[in-house]
Every structure is written in C-alpha cells, then in structure tokens.
Motif scaffolding. Structure first.
Motif, PDB file in Angstrom:
ATOM      1  N   PRO A   1       0.851  -1.184   0.000  1.00 59.72           N
ATOM      2  CA  PRO A   1       0.000   0.000   0.000  1.00 59.72           C
ATOM      3  C   PRO A   1       0.890   1.239   0.000  1.00 59.72           C
ATOM      4  CG  PRO A   1      -0.017  -1.035   2.156  1.00 59.72           C
ATOM      5  CD  PRO A   1       0.782  -1.921   1.244  1.00 59.72           C
ATOM      6  N   GLY A   2       0.410   2.306  -0.597  1.00 59.03           N
ATOM      7  CA  GLY A   2       1.231   3.511  -0.672  1.00 59.03           C
ATOM      8  C   GLY A   2       0.425   4.769  -0.433  1.00 59.03           C
ATOM      9  N   LEU A   3       1.132   5.867  -0.306  1.00 52.46           N
ATOM     10  CA  LEU A   3       0.516   7.177  -0.155  1.00 52.46           C
ATOM     11  C   LEU A   3       1.003   8.079  -1.277  1.00 52.46           C
ATOM     12  CD1 LEU A   3       0.798   7.851   3.677  1.00 52.46           C
ATOM     13  CD2 LEU A   3      -1.288   7.496   2.381  1.00 52.46           C
ATOM     14  N   THR A   4       0.082   8.782  -1.900  1.00 53.33           N
ATOM     15  CA  THR A   4       0.467   9.738  -2.941  1.00 53.33           C
ATOM     16  C   THR A   4       0.829  11.063  -2.284  1.00 53.33           C
ATOM     17  OG1 THR A   4      -1.750  10.627  -3.251  1.00 53.33           O
ATOM     18  CG2 THR A   4      -1.160   8.661  -4.553  1.00 53.33           C
ATOM     19  N   ALA A   5       1.376  11.982  -3.071  1.00 55.06           N
ATOM     20  CA  ALA A   5       1.719  13.312  -2.564  1.00 55.06           C
ATOM     21  C   ALA A   5       0.473  14.051  -2.082  1.00 55.06           C
ATOM     22  CB  ALA A   5       2.422  14.108  -3.663  1.00 55.06           C
ATOM     23  N   GLU A   6      -0.693  13.721  -2.665  1.00 52.47           N
ATOM     24  CA  GLU A   6      -1.944  14.377  -2.274  1.00 52.47           C
ATOM     25  C   GLU A   6      -2.534  13.780  -1.003  1.00 52.47           C
ATOM     26  OE1 GLU A   6      -1.631  12.810  -5.306  1.00 52.47           O
ATOM     27  OE2 GLU A   6      -1.215  14.550  -6.577  1.00 52.47           O
ATOM     28  N   GLY A   7      -1.958  12.695  -0.500  1.00 54.21           N
ATOM     29  CA  GLY A   7      -2.454  12.051   0.709  1.00 54.21           C
ATOM     30  C   GLY A   7      -3.452  10.942   0.447  1.00 54.21           C
ATOM     31  N   TYR A   8      -3.529  10.457  -0.808  1.00 55.67           N
ATOM     32  CA  TYR A   8      -4.416   9.345  -1.138  1.00 55.67           C
ATOM     33  C   TYR A   8      -3.713   8.031  -0.809  1.00 55.67           C
ATOM     34  CZ  TYR A   8      -6.716  12.834  -4.146  1.00 55.67           C
ATOM     35  OH  TYR A   8      -7.344  13.954  -4.628  1.00 55.67           O
ATOM     36  N   LEU A   9      -4.467   7.102  -0.266  1.00 53.05           N
ATOM     37  CA  LEU A   9      -3.956   5.760  -0.018  1.00 53.05           C
ATOM     38  C   LEU A   9      -4.184   4.943  -1.276  1.00 53.05           C
ATOM     39  CD1 LEU A   9      -2.824   3.702   2.069  1.00 53.05           C
ATOM     40  CD2 LEU A   9      -5.199   3.208   2.662  1.00 53.05           C
ATOM     41  N   THR A  10      -3.141   4.281  -1.790  1.00 53.89           N
ATOM     42  CA  THR A  10      -3.263   3.473  -3.003  1.00 53.89           C
ATOM     43  C   THR A  10      -3.106   1.999  -2.659  1.00 53.89           C
ATOM     44  OG1 THR A  10      -0.910   3.734  -3.521  1.00 53.89           O
ATOM     45  CG2 THR A  10      -2.442   5.315  -4.520  1.00 53.89           C
ATOM     46  N   LEU A  11      -3.997   1.176  -3.238  1.00 56.23           N
ATOM     47  CA  LEU A  11      -4.028  -0.255  -2.966  1.00 56.23           C
ATOM     48  C   LEU A  11      -4.043  -0.999  -4.300  1.00 56.23           C
ATOM     49  CD1 LEU A  11      -6.882  -0.004  -0.316  1.00 56.23           C
ATOM     50  CD2 LEU A  11      -4.419  -0.057   0.123  1.00 56.23           C
ATOM     51  N   ASP A  12      -2.946  -1.648  -4.621  1.00 58.34           N
ATOM     52  CA  ASP A  12      -2.787  -2.342  -5.898  1.00 58.34           C
ATOM     53  C   ASP A  12      -3.345  -3.761  -5.778  1.00 58.34           C
ATOM     54  OD1 ASP A  12      -1.965  -3.513  -8.278  1.00 58.34           O
ATOM     55  OD2 ASP A  12       0.001  -2.546  -8.236  1.00 58.34           O
ATOM     56  N   LEU A  13      -4.406  -4.038  -6.527  1.00 57.83           N
ATOM     57  CA  LEU A  13      -5.037  -5.360  -6.489  1.00 57.83           C
ATOM     58  C   LEU A  13      -4.173  -6.448  -7.120  1.00 57.83           C
ATOM     59  CD1 LEU A  13      -8.668  -4.266  -7.321  1.00 57.83           C
ATOM     60  CD2 LEU A  13      -7.913  -5.370  -5.204  1.00 57.83           C
ATOM     61  N   LYS A  14      -3.150  -6.072  -7.874  1.00 55.88           N
ATOM     62  CA  LYS A  14      -2.255  -7.053  -8.488  1.00 55.88           C
ATOM     63  C   LYS A  14      -1.171  -7.507  -7.513  1.00 55.88           C
ATOM     64  CE  LYS A  14      -1.095  -4.348 -11.886  1.00 55.88           C
ATOM     65  NZ  LYS A  14      -1.679  -3.149 -11.321  1.00 55.88           N
ATOM     66  N   GLU A  15      -1.008  -6.782  -6.413  1.00 56.48           N
ATOM     67  CA  GLU A  15       0.033  -7.121  -5.452  1.00 56.48           C
ATOM     68  C   GLU A  15      -0.597  -7.356  -4.082  1.00 56.48           C
ATOM     69  OE1 GLU A  15       3.759  -5.124  -5.489  1.00 56.48           O
ATOM     70  OE2 GLU A  15       3.370  -4.256  -7.461  1.00 56.48           O
ATOM     71  N   THR A  16      -1.162  -8.551  -3.934  1.00 52.44           N
ATOM     72  CA  THR A  16      -1.784  -8.930  -2.665  1.00 52.44           C
ATOM     73  C   THR A  16      -1.231 -10.269  -2.203  1.00 52.44           C
ATOM     74  OG1 THR A  16      -3.640 -10.064  -3.719  1.00 52.44           O
ATOM     75  CG2 THR A  16      -3.941  -7.721  -3.213  1.00 52.44           C
ATOM     76  N   ILE A  17      -1.431 -10.539  -0.918  1.00 54.69           N
ATOM     77  CA  ILE A  17      -0.993 -11.795  -0.319  1.00 54.69           C
ATOM     78  C   ILE A  17      -2.202 -12.431   0.341  1.00 54.69           C
ATOM     79  CG2 ILE A  17       0.492 -12.828   1.444  1.00 54.69           C
ATOM     80  CD1 ILE A  17       2.276 -10.247   1.052  1.00 54.69           C
ATOM     81  N   ASN A  18      -2.461 -13.685   0.017  1.00 53.59           N
ATOM     82  CA  ASN A  18      -3.593 -14.391   0.615  1.00 53.59           C
ATOM     83  C   ASN A  18      -3.290 -14.629   2.094  1.00 53.59           C
ATOM     84  OD1 ASN A  18      -5.374 -16.426   1.564  1.00 53.59           O
ATOM     85  ND2 ASN A  18      -5.708 -17.131  -0.511  1.00 53.59           N
ATOM     86  N   VAL A  19      -4.149 -14.093   2.952  1.00 58.90           N
ATOM     87  CA  VAL A  19      -3.973 -14.279   4.396  1.00 58.90           C
ATOM     88  C   VAL A  19      -5.178 -14.971   5.007  1.00 58.90           C
ATOM     89  CG1 VAL A  19      -2.354 -12.388   4.706  1.00 58.90           C
ATOM     90  CG2 VAL A  19      -4.802 -11.930   4.871  1.00 58.90           C
ATOM     91  N   SER A  20      -5.954 -15.602   4.159  1.00 60.07           N
ATOM     92  CA  SER A  20      -7.148 -16.311   4.629  1.00 60.07           C
ATOM     93  C   SER A  20      -6.723 -17.444   5.549  1.00 60.07           C
ATOM     94  CB  SER A  20      -7.924 -16.861   3.436  1.00 60.07           C
ATOM     95  OG  SER A  20      -9.067 -17.523   3.876  1.00 60.07           O
TER      96      SER A  20
END
Length: 131
Positions: free
Chosen positions: A105-124
């Motif tokens: 997860p990341g933060l943009t310069a504007e303060g938006y939280l970004t969540l990339d659906l292509k880079e996830t880890i199964n924690v089920s």
C-alpha cells in the motif's frame, strides 16, 4: 566444498505500529490498521476511487457530510478500522475470493492511499472442514 549463498534482500521487519496495513475480504470490507488510518488523517469518511487500467483502489479522506463518501468505522477492539466497499467492487467487477493483504500500500503526494489489487498476499485462515 562450494557454497551457493543467496543474499536476503527483504530488509528489517517493521513493527506493525509503523507499517501500512490494509486487507480486503470476500465481503468487500477493507480493514486498515491504526497506523494507516492515522496517516490518512483519521477521517470519518473516505472517497473510494478505482483505476481500472492499473487495478488500483484509491482512498481519499473527505468531510463527514460528503454524500459520496463511505463511512470509516472502528472495528471491535479499536485497533483497526473498516470500510464497506462492496458497492464499489460490484460496480467495477472486482472479485475477491479470499482475504487478501495488500503487499505494497502507498501514499500519494496528495495524501491518497493506493491499494494495488495485483500485489496482494492471501492471508485467509480458512481450513477445510473435517468430514
């Protein structure tokens, strides 16, 4: 004797109280840890955005009366916060098959939280039922 060393490039383990932590489950519920929630300004509501081309969800803090904003609610225990984004998932055709943690997860310069659906880890933690 020849040894074939591999260098570990993972770095130090960052304590959870200093790490961006966000997950999504099959019900379309985003869970943010306390640190992440603090970094985006502890908003009562967030705007949820989606970049379809790159499969990235964006969260932007918004004011409490914003009708487009989704509520951020404390989870039992007060250490995590949840956002129900199932309507966004349905609208954009996002299907979650198991609980997934966002790897970067990341933060943009504007303060938006970004969540990339292509880079996830199964924690089920679901286990098969015994018959």
């Amino acid at each position: 004797m020849v040894l074939h060393w591999e260098i570990f490039r993972g770095g130090q383990t960052v304590p959870s109280r200093e790490r961006l932590g966000v997950s999504i489950n099959v019900k379309g519920i985003l869970t943010l840890n306390k640190y992440t929630y603090g970094l985006i300004g502890r908003p009562a509501k967030v705007l949820v955005m989606f970049d379809k081309r790159d499969s990235v969800i964006g969260l932007a803090p918004t004011y409490e009366d914003d009708q487009d904003g989704l509520d951020v609610k404390p989870k039992a225990g007060g250490q995590n916060f949840t956002i129900h984004i199932m309507p966004v998932c349905r609208h954009h055709g996002i299907f979650i098959e198991a609980t997934e943690r966002f790897a970067k997860p990341g933060l943009t310069a504007e303060g938006y939280l970004t969540l990339d659906l292509k880079e996830t880890i199964n924690v089920s933690n679901r286990r098969k039922r015994r018959t």
